[in-house]
Design a protein around this motif. Structure first.
Motif, PDB file in Angstrom:
ATOM      1  N   GLU A 357       0.818  -1.199   0.000  1.00  0.00           N
ATOM      2  CA  GLU A 357       0.000   0.000   0.000  1.00  0.00           C
ATOM      3  C   GLU A 357       0.859   1.260   0.000  1.00  0.00           C
ATOM      4  O   GLU A 357       0.540   2.253  -0.668  1.00  0.00           O
ATOM      5  N   ALA A 358       1.989   1.229   0.718  1.00  0.00           N
ATOM      6  CA  ALA A 358       2.885   2.393   0.767  1.00  0.00           C
ATOM      7  C   ALA A 358       3.504   2.661  -0.600  1.00  0.00           C
ATOM      8  O   ALA A 358       3.637   3.819  -1.028  1.00  0.00           O
ATOM      9  N   VAL A 359       3.887   1.595  -1.308  1.00  0.00           N
ATOM     10  CA  VAL A 359       4.442   1.749  -2.661  1.00  0.00           C
ATOM     11  C   VAL A 359       3.376   2.302  -3.600  1.00  0.00           C
ATOM     12  O   VAL A 359       3.634   3.205  -4.411  1.00  0.00           O
ATOM     13  N   ARG A 360       2.146   1.774  -3.492  1.00  0.00           N
ATOM     14  CA  ARG A 360       1.047   2.253  -4.329  1.00  0.00           C
ATOM     15  C   ARG A 360       0.755   3.735  -4.048  1.00  0.00           C
ATOM     16  O   ARG A 360       0.546   4.529  -4.965  1.00  0.00           O
ATOM     17  N   GLN A 361       0.760   4.109  -2.781  1.00  0.00           N
ATOM     18  CA  GLN A 361       0.496   5.495  -2.405  1.00  0.00           C
ATOM     19  C   GLN A 361       1.592   6.421  -2.917  1.00  0.00           C
ATOM     20  O   GLN A 361       1.325   7.543  -3.354  1.00  0.00           O
ATOM     21  N   ARG A 362       2.840   5.939  -2.880  1.00  0.00           N
ATOM     22  CA  ARG A 362       3.950   6.734  -3.399  1.00  0.00           C
ATOM     23  C   ARG A 362       3.746   7.025  -4.883  1.00  0.00           C
ATOM     24  O   ARG A 362       3.909   8.170  -5.328  1.00  0.00           O
ATOM     25  N   GLN A 363       3.389   6.009  -5.649  1.00  0.00           N
ATOM     26  CA  GLN A 363       3.198   6.189  -7.088  1.00  0.00           C
ATOM     27  C   GLN A 363       2.044   7.147  -7.368  1.00  0.00           C
ATOM     28  O   GLN A 363       2.130   7.998  -8.266  1.00  0.00           O
ATOM     29  N   HIS A 364       0.976   7.022  -6.609  1.00  0.00           N
ATOM     30  CA  HIS A 364      -0.175   7.919  -6.795  1.00  0.00           C
ATOM     31  C   HIS A 364       0.217   9.374  -6.499  1.00  0.00           C
ATOM     32  O   HIS A 364      -0.110  10.289  -7.264  1.00  0.00           O
ATOM     33  N   THR A 365       0.947   9.578  -5.406  1.00  0.00           N
ATOM     34  CA  THR A 365       1.356  10.929  -5.020  1.00  0.00           C
ATOM     35  C   THR A 365       2.286  11.544  -6.059  1.00  0.00           C
ATOM     36  O   THR A 365       2.164  12.723  -6.423  1.00  0.00           O
ATOM     37  N   LEU A 366       3.225  10.750  -6.572  1.00  0.00           N
ATOM     38  CA  LEU A 366       4.139  11.246  -7.598  1.00  0.00           C
ATOM     39  C   LEU A 366       3.373  11.636  -8.861  1.00  0.00           C
ATOM     40  O   LEU A 366       3.648  12.669  -9.482  1.00  0.00           O
ATOM     41  N   ARG A 367       2.405  10.821  -9.238  1.00  0.00           N
ATOM     42  CA  ARG A 367       1.653  11.102 -10.467  1.00  0.00           C
ATOM     43  C   ARG A 367       0.861  12.401 -10.362  1.00  0.00           C
ATOM     44  O   ARG A 367       0.913  13.243 -11.263  1.00  0.00           O
ATOM     45  N   VAL A 368       0.109  12.560  -9.274  1.00  0.00           N
ATOM     46  CA  VAL A 368      -0.728  13.768  -9.171  1.00  0.00           C
ATOM     47  C   VAL A 368       0.138  15.020  -9.032  1.00  0.00           C
ATOM     48  O   VAL A 368      -0.235  16.097  -9.525  1.00  0.00           O
ATOM     49  N   GLY A 402      -4.282  19.106  -3.424  1.00  0.00           N
ATOM     50  CA  GLY A 402      -4.936  18.765  -2.168  1.00  0.00           C
ATOM     51  C   GLY A 402      -4.020  18.048  -1.201  1.00  0.00           C
ATOM     52  O   GLY A 402      -4.453  17.551  -0.156  1.00  0.00           O
ATOM     53  N   LEU A 403      -2.729  17.994  -1.525  1.00  0.00           N
ATOM     54  CA  LEU A 403      -1.742  17.360  -0.664  1.00  0.00           C
ATOM     55  C   LEU A 403      -1.133  18.386   0.280  1.00  0.00           C
ATOM     56  O   LEU A 403      -1.220  19.588   0.057  1.00  0.00           O
ATOM     57  N   ASP A 404      -0.474  17.895   1.331  1.00  0.00           N
ATOM     58  CA  ASP A 404       0.184  18.772   2.282  1.00  0.00           C
ATOM     59  C   ASP A 404       1.461  19.354   1.674  1.00  0.00           C
ATOM     60  O   ASP A 404       2.106  18.722   0.832  1.00  0.00           O
TER      61      ASP A 404
END
Length: 501
Positions: A357-368, A402-404
């Motif tokens: 989940e952490a790897v998936r979240q990293r990829q999502h954050t990088l993309r947006v 919408g990120l910090d």
């Protein structure tokens, strides 16, 4: 009189936010560049038997994860470009005159770092695959008959380190006939060369520097600037190589501003396209791997991919998942040893799920985040002109995604992005703004570029004072105060006028 010390007890309510272990893991992975992430994932797989890597379907070419960029006009679908090595564009331009004759001379380099004093590096990245191998990869994706494929392979092998083809078609035809028993006419060789010249990077397979530059210009979208660039390289190449810009400006009938823009665009062309595809002999440049690959098409459409390198797709081990399920269905008959095994399996499975989940979240954050940066700096990604970078701070991207702000800061740290115009640290796209008296906001980097250009063109025997520079900056459309001129000059390490003689 002796003072009495009184001890009292006070109760205070204070809310302290602490990150959970999962949040700390996400933060740690987010800060990692791609190479470090790969090492960390491999270490986690070795350490946790419940975490497995799915086998690559094609181990020779890792697939990049797509991030779609959406703008107001189109929805651009990201393609899966193979990550190509890019030699530092400026170093290649600097060396353009070293081993070529008078007919192949190239004007002085437009050096990004020298032109604006920005604190960033542009370096080559990737593995040590030669440009010969990279071109063969593209050849494999092109429909060619067996004979043309053999001719293409021979031509690629005949390119010099700069990616230019110094042999004429008749010589190549003779060599193929004599040494390889391949009967091919010069006209057939020309047809194969024309196909090679459609490969990336633009300019590959040209017979001369002039043709190399023309091939690159032809890849650009139709515009008045493209027409002027063609006119200079095609009809005023001798004046161009000798930097006789007064003659060129007179022949073209352009104003000073257009001529300066024309100079900048021409200097941005790459005289050594082969060097940008991989290591050349004697190359000792440090290598990095880009986290993003942004591509701008000839029509101005922007797409990007998230480079996943050798990062495998992760899954929870089926044997561990089955083990947990088996113990859960037999709770009543469990021995102490069974319970300990269940706790062990549950802990490993939970840890594996959290890591995935952490790897998936990293990829999502990088993309947006990358998508928001492209949206904000779209003009730069379209034309590569650093002067078009808009003022942009961490808060702008945080508000857009919408990120910090702290998350955006972590994303922009030690991450690199490959563009059509070079490879840059992500922090390169963040630039402060300057608000003029009339309320107009300008990029400080753009102002510094103009300031440095004025100083570079001054009479070295009579350097300009800050007052004079301030007036000239205002005339160019940068109405900044004298103290701001002095401040930016000092930030770029440029001494006062009396020390510039």
């Amino acid at each position: 009189m002796a003072q009495r010390l009184i001890q009292s007890q006070e109760q205070k309510l204070q809310q302290v936010q602490r990150l959970s272990q999962q949040q700390m893991l996400q933060v740690r992975l987010l800060e990692m560049p791609l190479a470090e992430l790969e090492e960390n994932i491999n270490a986690e797989i070795d350490d946790n038997p419940a975490l497995e890597a799915l086998p690559h379907e094609d181990t020779a070419a890792p697939v990049a994860e797509t991030g779609d960029y959406h703008d107001d006009s189109d929805t651009a679908e990201a393609d899966f470009d193979t990550v190509q090595e890019r030699q530092d564009r400026d170093d290649a331009l600097n060396a353009a005159l070293e081993n070529i004759g008078r007919d192949d001379e190239m004007p002085a380099l437009y050096n990004r770092e020298e032109s604006n004093g920005a604190e960033y590096e542009e370096r080559v990245y990737g593995d040590t695959t030669s440009f010969y191998d990279k071109l063969k990869e593209q050849m494999g994706e092109t429909e060619l008959d067996a004979k043309s494929r053999e001719v293409m392979e021979y031509i690629i092998g005949s390119l010099d380190d700069d990616g230019l083809l110094r042999k004429d078609s008749e010589s190549i035809s003779d060599e193929l006939t004599i040494y390889y028993n391949i009967d091919v006419t010069p006209e057939e060789v020309d047809r194969v060369i024309a196909i090679l010249q459609t490969f990336d990077p633009p300019g590959i397979g040209a017979h001369s520097l002039q043709e190399c530059l023309m091939l690159q210009i032809d890849r650009r979208p139709d515009s008045e600037m493209k027409r002027l660039m063609r006119e200079v390289v095609e009809n005023h190449f001798d004046e161009f190589t000798k930097k006789h810009w007064n003659k060129i400006q007179s022949a073209l009938g352009t104003d000073d501003y257009t001529t300066r823009r024309l100079q900048d665009e021409l200097r941005r062309l790459n005289p050594k396209p082969g060097a940008s595809l991989g290591e050349t002999q004697g190359s000792t440049l440090q290598q990095i791997t880009p986290d993003f690959i942004v591509d701008t098409s000839d029509t101005g459409d922007i797409t990007f991919t998230l480079n996943t390198g050798n990062v495998p797709e992760l899954k929870v081990s089926q044997s561990f998942a089955d083990l947990v399920e088996t113990y859960r269905n037999n709770k009543e008959g469990m021995t102490r040893r069974d319970k300990e095994a269940l706790l062990y399996a549950k802990e490993k499975v939970s840890r594996a799920q959290g890591f995935i989940e952490a790897v998936r979240q990293r990829q999502h954050t990088l993309r947006v985040t990358m998508q928001a940066i492209i949206d904000w700096q779209r003009k730069f990604f379209t034309d590569g002109d650093e002067a078009d970078l808009r003022p942009m701070i961490l808060k702008n991207i945080a508000d857009k995604t919408g990120l910090d702000i702290s998350t955006i800061s972590r994303v922009s740290n030690v991450k690199y992005v490959q563009t059509n115009w070079g490879t840059f640290p992500l922090r390169f796209f963040f630039t402060d703004g300057y608000t003029t008296d009339n309320g107009e906001e300008m990029s400080t980097r753009k102002i510094k570029m103009a300031l440095k250009d004025i100083i570079a063109k001054e009479d070295k025997k009579k350097p300009k004072s800050d007052d004079v520079i301030t007036r000239e900056m205002a005339a160019l459309g940068y109405p900044i105060a004298r103290r701001t001129v002095a401040k930016y000059r000092e930030q770029m390490g440029i001494p006062v006028a009396r020390l510039r003689k």
